[in-house]
Enzyme design. Structure first.
Site, PDB file in Angstrom:
ATOM      1  N   PRO A 146       0.813  -1.226   0.000  1.00 39.74           N
ATOM      2  CA  PRO A 146       0.000   0.000   0.000  1.00 39.74           C
ATOM      3  C   PRO A 146       0.838   1.264   0.000  1.00 39.74           C
ATOM      4  CG  PRO A 146       0.013  -0.988   2.185  1.00 39.74           C
ATOM      5  CD  PRO A 146       0.808  -1.906   1.305  1.00 39.74           C
ATOM      6  N   THR A 177       0.158  -5.820   2.455  1.00 40.07           N
ATOM      7  CA  THR A 177       1.296  -5.968   3.369  1.00 40.07           C
ATOM      8  C   THR A 177       1.251  -4.915   4.473  1.00 40.07           C
ATOM      9  OG1 THR A 177       2.742  -4.600   2.025  1.00 40.07           O
ATOM     10  CG2 THR A 177       2.768  -6.955   1.575  1.00 40.07           C
ATOM     11  N   GLU A 178       1.771  -5.304   5.637  1.00 38.69           N
ATOM     12  CA  GLU A 178       1.731  -4.393   6.795  1.00 38.69           C
ATOM     13  C   GLU A 178       3.110  -3.849   7.130  1.00 38.69           C
ATOM     14  OE1 GLU A 178      -0.266  -6.718   9.751  1.00 38.69           O
ATOM     15  OE2 GLU A 178      -2.039  -6.833   8.462  1.00 38.69           O
ATOM     16  N   ALA A 180       7.596  -3.926   5.603  1.00 42.10           N
ATOM     17  CA  ALA A 180       8.552  -4.379   4.589  1.00 42.10           C
ATOM     18  C   ALA A 180       8.906  -5.841   4.862  1.00 42.10           C
ATOM     19  CB  ALA A 180       9.801  -3.514   4.622  1.00 42.10           C
ATOM     20  N   ASN A 181       9.022  -6.637   3.837  1.00 43.16           N
ATOM     21  CA  ASN A 181       9.361  -8.071   3.885  1.00 43.16           C
ATOM     22  C   ASN A 181       8.234  -8.980   4.381  1.00 43.16           C
ATOM     23  OD1 ASN A 181      11.892  -7.821   2.729  1.00 43.16           O
ATOM     24  ND2 ASN A 181      12.804  -7.227   4.678  1.00 43.16           N
ATOM     25  N   GLY A 203       2.749  -3.456  -6.839  1.00 39.19           N
ATOM     26  CA  GLY A 203       3.771  -2.572  -6.269  1.00 39.19           C
ATOM     27  C   GLY A 203       4.861  -2.316  -7.296  1.00 39.19           C
ATOM     28  N   ASP A 205       9.368  -2.286  -8.234  1.00 40.80           N
ATOM     29  CA  ASP A 205      10.443  -3.271  -8.377  1.00 40.80           C
ATOM     30  C   ASP A 205      10.866  -3.838  -7.020  1.00 40.80           C
ATOM     31  OD1 ASP A 205      10.372  -2.807 -11.059  1.00 40.80           O
ATOM     32  OD2 ASP A 205      12.036  -1.406 -11.071  1.00 40.80           O
ATOM     33  N   GLY A 206      10.806  -3.002  -5.976  1.00 38.08           N
ATOM     34  CA  GLY A 206      11.189  -3.446  -4.631  1.00 38.08           C
ATOM     35  C   GLY A 206      10.225  -4.504  -4.127  1.00 38.08           C
ATOM     36  N   GLY A 516      16.612  -1.787  -7.027  1.00 41.40           N
ATOM     37  CA  GLY A 516      15.983  -0.745  -6.219  1.00 41.40           C
ATOM     38  C   GLY A 516      16.172  -0.930  -4.723  1.00 41.40           C
TER      39      GLY A 516
HETATM   40  C1  LIG Z   1      19.920  13.760 -17.808  1.00 38.93           C
HETATM   41  C2  LIG Z   1      19.075  12.646 -18.312  1.00 38.93           C
HETATM   42  C3  LIG Z   1      19.313  11.430 -17.509  1.00 38.93           C
HETATM   43  C4  LIG Z   1      18.504  10.282 -18.005  1.00 38.93           C
HETATM   44  C5  LIG Z   1      19.015   9.028 -17.416  1.00 38.93           C
HETATM   45  C6  LIG Z   1      18.079   7.955 -17.724  1.00 38.93           C
HETATM   46  C7  LIG Z   1      18.608   6.606 -17.347  1.00 38.93           C
HETATM   47  C8  LIG Z   1      17.535   5.903 -16.647  1.00 38.93           C
HETATM   48  C9  LIG Z   1      17.797   4.443 -16.565  1.00 38.93           C
HETATM   49  C10 LIG Z   1      16.976   3.926 -15.442  1.00 38.93           C
HETATM   50  C11 LIG Z   1      17.204   2.488 -15.224  1.00 38.93           C
HETATM   51  C12 LIG Z   1      16.343   2.069 -14.107  1.00 38.93           C
HETATM   52  C13 LIG Z   1      16.562   0.666 -13.750  1.00 38.93           C
HETATM   53  C14 LIG Z   1      15.562   0.277 -12.704  1.00 38.93           C
HETATM   54  C15 LIG Z   1      15.748   0.471 -11.435  1.00 38.93           C
HETATM   55  C16 LIG Z   1      14.656   0.173 -10.448  1.00 38.93           C
HETATM   56  O1  LIG Z   1      14.706  -1.168 -10.070  1.00 38.93           O
HETATM   57  C17 LIG Z   1      14.853   1.038  -9.238  1.00 38.93           C
HETATM   58  C18 LIG Z   1      13.740   0.789  -8.211  1.00 38.93           C
HETATM   59  O2  LIG Z   1      12.481   0.910  -8.764  1.00 38.93           O
HETATM   60  P1  LIG Z   1      11.163   1.075  -7.847  1.00 38.93           P
HETATM   61  O3  LIG Z   1      11.186   0.001  -6.813  1.00 38.93           O
HETATM   62  O4  LIG Z   1       9.980   0.951  -8.752  1.00 38.93           O
HETATM   63  O5  LIG Z   1      11.274   2.409  -7.224  1.00 38.93           O
HETATM   64  N1  LIG Z   1      14.821   2.430  -9.633  1.00 38.93           N
HETATM   65  C19 LIG Z   1      15.905   3.194  -9.600  1.00 38.93           C
HETATM   66  O6  LIG Z   1      16.951   2.786  -9.157  1.00 38.93           O
HETATM   67  C20 LIG Z   1      15.759   4.602 -10.109  1.00 38.93           C
HETATM   68  C21 LIG Z   1      16.885   4.994 -11.015  1.00 38.93           C
HETATM   69  C22 LIG Z   1      16.663   6.377 -11.502  1.00 38.93           C
HETATM   70  C23 LIG Z   1      17.876   6.923 -12.165  1.00 38.93           C
HETATM   71  C24 LIG Z   1      17.741   8.359 -12.544  1.00 38.93           C
HETATM   72  N1  LIG Z   2       3.434  -2.453   4.130  1.00 39.63           N
HETATM   73  C1  LIG Z   2       4.660  -1.991   3.887  1.00 39.63           C
HETATM   74  N2  LIG Z   2       5.170  -0.989   4.629  1.00 39.63           N
HETATM   75  C2  LIG Z   2       6.391  -0.478   4.376  1.00 39.63           C
HETATM   76  N3  LIG Z   2       7.206  -0.921   3.388  1.00 39.63           N
HETATM   77  C3  LIG Z   2       6.733  -1.921   2.617  1.00 39.63           C
HETATM   78  C4  LIG Z   2       5.460  -2.500   2.814  1.00 39.63           C
HETATM   79  N4  LIG Z   2       5.266  -3.465   1.882  1.00 39.63           N
HETATM   80  C5  LIG Z   2       6.394  -3.503   1.153  1.00 39.63           C
HETATM   81  N5  LIG Z   2       7.277  -2.575   1.576  1.00 39.63           N
HETATM   82  C6  LIG Z   2       8.609  -2.240   1.016  1.00 39.63           C
HETATM   83  O1  LIG Z   2       8.481  -1.023   0.290  1.00 39.63           O
HETATM   84  C7  LIG Z   2       9.613  -0.889  -0.559  1.00 39.63           C
HETATM   85  C8  LIG Z   2       9.250  -0.177  -1.837  1.00 39.63           C
HETATM   86  O2  LIG Z   2       8.269  -0.886  -2.475  1.00 39.63           O
HETATM   87  P1  LIG Z   2       7.894  -0.719  -4.000  1.00 39.63           P
HETATM   88  O3  LIG Z   2       6.552  -1.374  -4.144  1.00 39.63           O
HETATM   89  O4  LIG Z   2       8.965  -1.215  -4.855  1.00 39.63           O
HETATM   90  O5  LIG Z   2       7.685   0.843  -4.202  1.00 39.63           O
HETATM   91  P2  LIG Z   2       8.627   1.940  -4.919  1.00 39.63           P
HETATM   92  O6  LIG Z   2       8.636   1.592  -6.364  1.00 39.63           O
HETATM   93  O7  LIG Z   2       7.929   3.219  -4.645  1.00 39.63           O
HETATM   94  O8  LIG Z   2       9.983   1.851  -4.319  1.00 39.63           O
HETATM   95  C9  LIG Z   2      10.126  -2.277  -0.779  1.00 39.63           C
HETATM   96  O9  LIG Z   2      11.407  -2.343  -0.268  1.00 39.63           O
HETATM   97  C10 LIG Z   2       9.187  -3.182   0.006  1.00 39.63           C
HETATM   98  O10 LIG Z   2       9.919  -4.199   0.663  1.00 39.63           O
END
Ligand SMILES: CCCCCCCCCCCCC/C=C/[C@@H](O)[C@H](COP(=O)(O)O)NC(=O)CCCCC
Ligand SMILES: Nc1ncnc2c1ncn2[C@@H]1O[C@H](COP(=O)(O)OP(=O)(O)O)[C@@H](O)[C@H]1O
Ligand SMILES: [Ca+2]
Length: 555
Positions: A146, A177-178, A180-181, A203, A205-206, A516
């Site tokens: 959430p 989920t309530e 993380a993990n 959700g 990538d995390g 991530g």
């Molecule tokens: C000046 C222009 C710069 C443009 C750079 C663009 C390159 C972007 C490539 C991004 C690759 C992202 C790979 C994915 C990473 C995700 O797993 C990770 C976590 O995602 P989430 O859990 O949904 O939040 N995201 C990142 O690490 C964000 C990277 C952002 C980099 C700017």
């Molecule tokens: N109920 C929860 N409360 C807090 N953190 C959580 C919960 N459920 C999952 N998470 C954690 O939240 C983090 C981010 O989740 P994610 O869905 O990837 O969102 P984001 O893309 O915004 O990073 C992950 O590390 C996950 O383990």
């Protein structure tokens, strides 16, 4: 387009006010408007539609009552096509319709006919065909984070996904989920996996990372394999995972479906798609740390992630803020990268071809890798190490990235490694050496244009099946305690320096961004496990270029 095959049913039915020839085979449902007169009419082309049976979501009977028809889900609907006393029975077929940019939508068509028995026959025949498709899930275990992304996970699931699952007759067990993990631990220890045909992750990538950690762990334990060992050949997970994007980057969804759209993802789950995916295991001194399926990034992407975690309150915009900050900070890191090149496979990271639905490179290399893994111990542990296949690169790097898939996402629609493959058993190791800010900007900007981000003197890319990284200052095992102590001092110090870049003191260590999540260890050993997991996806579909002549409507 599939060929129609032997017809199971053929009738004249009505759609709105027009008469259609409707036919059903095992593979196709086709409805073709009947010409009003046999005379050729250039301005009224014959209207013909066909839908693969595999992309029918469900069929619904419509029951008439007082001039309206009641759906079998209880809701009411006026039937516009009723135009005559004899036109009383109706059924509606819900099916997948392709929209722009790889999006799928649920479309529907209502057929009416005068004979109740004919109508019943159609409904039961279509249902029979759907039931005979064993790849469609019937029971799903759904985890919702959430707090991911813009905190919309629960709403997205309830409003956009759950109604589609209900229409498709899929039953679900939903866990919000309530902490993380929560999802990871539930999958590891509690979930009754035998009851389910798949797991759905709502959700980012995390959250997906939590799901695969639970599922891979559980699968190894059930198969008697030690999940901690860096040398074990891991057992593939049988349950498929569906991703409903509700996070910040949602790169895994984007790179496997082509769009971040909850309805599209739900439809891929309903039709029972299957896409194998490579998984990297990450170890430190033979101690298991994590799995990764998309990006393992040290330096720039590690720093962006560490910085952005402190700004979660900003939502997905935290990555833009930290990205700009880390670009300006311009830290480089010294270390040694060693890797085992992927040999005998088809494809290189500089290819113009892309991994697309039904990718032949993944099929070929996947086959090769599974044959190899059977004789893994002998091959990997003895041969490669001693035969000097390992290559070593020492240097100062702005970024060290391993992309096991393209890592395409809305920020970079072609991704970090545009030619990477989802299921070929390799990862693309990208080394960005120390260069000027201007040059690094050129490299970064090329991720968002057609220009090749690897065609720069300070960037190199290798397709590998295993790699190791050792930061320059890393010490041996016996010095671990001292190292940890030093590290924590350095981290405090480097934090001050990061916050005051004018002091010019660069930190010795970055951290790894592992899909991530931040890794606490810097010295790592990474190994690709070919096709260890499966998604409810089919890879990015090639966009149609011209009309397909095998389309029965075109004949
Ligand atoms: C000046 C222009 C710069 C443009 C750079 C663009 C390159 C972007 C490539 C991004 C690759 C992202 C790979 C994915 C990473 C995700 O797993 C990770 C976590 O995602 P989430 O859990 O949904 O939040 N995201 C990142 O690490 C964000 C990277 C952002 C980099 C700017
Ligand atoms: N109920 C929860 N409360 C807090 N953190 C959580 C919960 N459920 C999952 N998470 C954690 O939240 C983090 C981010 O989740 P994610 O869905 O990837 O969102 P984001 O893309 O915004 O990073 C992950 O590390 C996950 O383990
Ligand atoms: Ca791969």
């Amino acid at each position: 387009m599939e060929r129609p095959g032997r017809l199971l049913l053929q009738s004249e039915l009505r759609v709105r006010n027009a008469a259609y020839d409707v036919s059903l085979s095992r593979s196709l449902l086709t409805w073709k408007r009947r010409a009003a007169s046999p005379v050729y009419h250039p301005f009224r082309p014959s209207v013909c539609h066909s839908v693969p049976v595999s992309e029918i979501i469900s069929v619904r009977e419509e029951e008439e009552e007082n001039g309206s028809r009641q759906r079998d889900d209880g809701s009411w609907k006026k039937i516009r096509e009723r135009e005559g006393k004899d036109c009383r029975q109706a059924f509606t077929v819900l099916y997948v319709e392709r929209c722009q940019q790889h999006r799928w939508r649920c479309a529907e068509v209502t057929f009416t006919c005068s004979d109740e028995a004919v109508c019943q026959h159609w409904v039961s025949s279509i249902r029979e065909q759907l039931a005979s498709n064993t790849s469609r899930p019937k029971n799903l275990l759904v985890y919702i984070n959430p707090y991911g992304g813009k905190r919309q996970g629960k709403r997205i699931y309830e409003q956009k996904v759950a109604p589609l699952f209900t229409q498709a007759g899929i039953s679900t067990s939903v866990i919000v989920t309530e902490y993380a993990n929560h999802a990871r631990d539930h999958l590891k220890m509690e979930a009754e996996l035998k009851k389910f045909d798949g797991v759905v992750c709502v959700g980012g990538d995390g959250m997906f990372s939590e799901i695969i950690h639970g599922l891979i762990w559980r699968t190894q334990i059930d198969c008697g394999i030690d999940p901690n060992s860096p040398e074990e050949a891991l057992s593939p997970c049988s349950l498929r995972i569906g991703i409903i994007p509700a996070g910040s980057t949602d790169c895994i969804c984007f790179a496997t479906v082509g769009t971040n759209d909850p309805v599209t993802s739900a439809l891929h789950i309903i039709v029972g798609d299957s896409q194998p995916l490579d998984v990297c295991s990450v170890h430190h001194n033979s101690m298991f740390l994590r799995y990764s399926v998309s990006l393992l990034g040290y330096g720039f992407y590690g720093d962006v992630l560490s910085d952005s975690e402190r700004k979660r309150w900003m939502g997905p915009a935290r990555y833009d803020f930290s990205g700009l900050k880390m670009f300006l900070t311009h830290h480089y890191y010294e270390g040694t990268v060693s890797y085992l090149p992927a040999r005998g496979i088809i494809g290189t990271p500089r290819d113009a071809t892309r991994c697309r639905s039904g990718c032949v490179i993944c099929q070929h290399n996947g086959q090769l890798n599974s044959e190899r893994s059977e004789k893994y111990e002998m091959d990997e542990a003895s041969d490669s190490e001693s035969s000097g296949e390992w290559r070593t690169i020492r240097g100062k790097f702005l970024a060290i990235n391993a992309a096991s898939m393209s890592c395409a996402c809305p920020r970079s629609p072609k991704g970090l490694s545009p030619a990477a493959h989802l299921a070929d058993g390799t990862t693309d190791l990208i080394l960005v050496r120390k260069c000027s800010r201007f040059n690094f900007l050129r490299h970064l900007l090329r991720h968002t244009s057609k220009d090749d981000q690897f065609d720069l003197t300070f960037v190199e890319v290798h397709r590998v099946r295993r790699f190791r990284f050792m930061p320059r200052h890393c010490q041996s095992d016996s010095d671990l305690e001292l190292d940890l102590h030093e590290n924590s001092k350095r981290q405090i110090f480097s934090q001050i320096c990061k916050d005051h870049p004018a002091c010019g003191c660069a930190p010795a260590y970055s951290s790894w961004n592992c899909d991530g999540e931040i890794l606490t260890h810097t010295a790592i050993d990474v190994r690709v496990h070919c096709q260890l997991i499966k998604l409810f996806a089919r890879g990015i579909e090639e966009l149609p270029v011209f009309e397909d002549l095998t389309n029965p409507c075109a004949i």
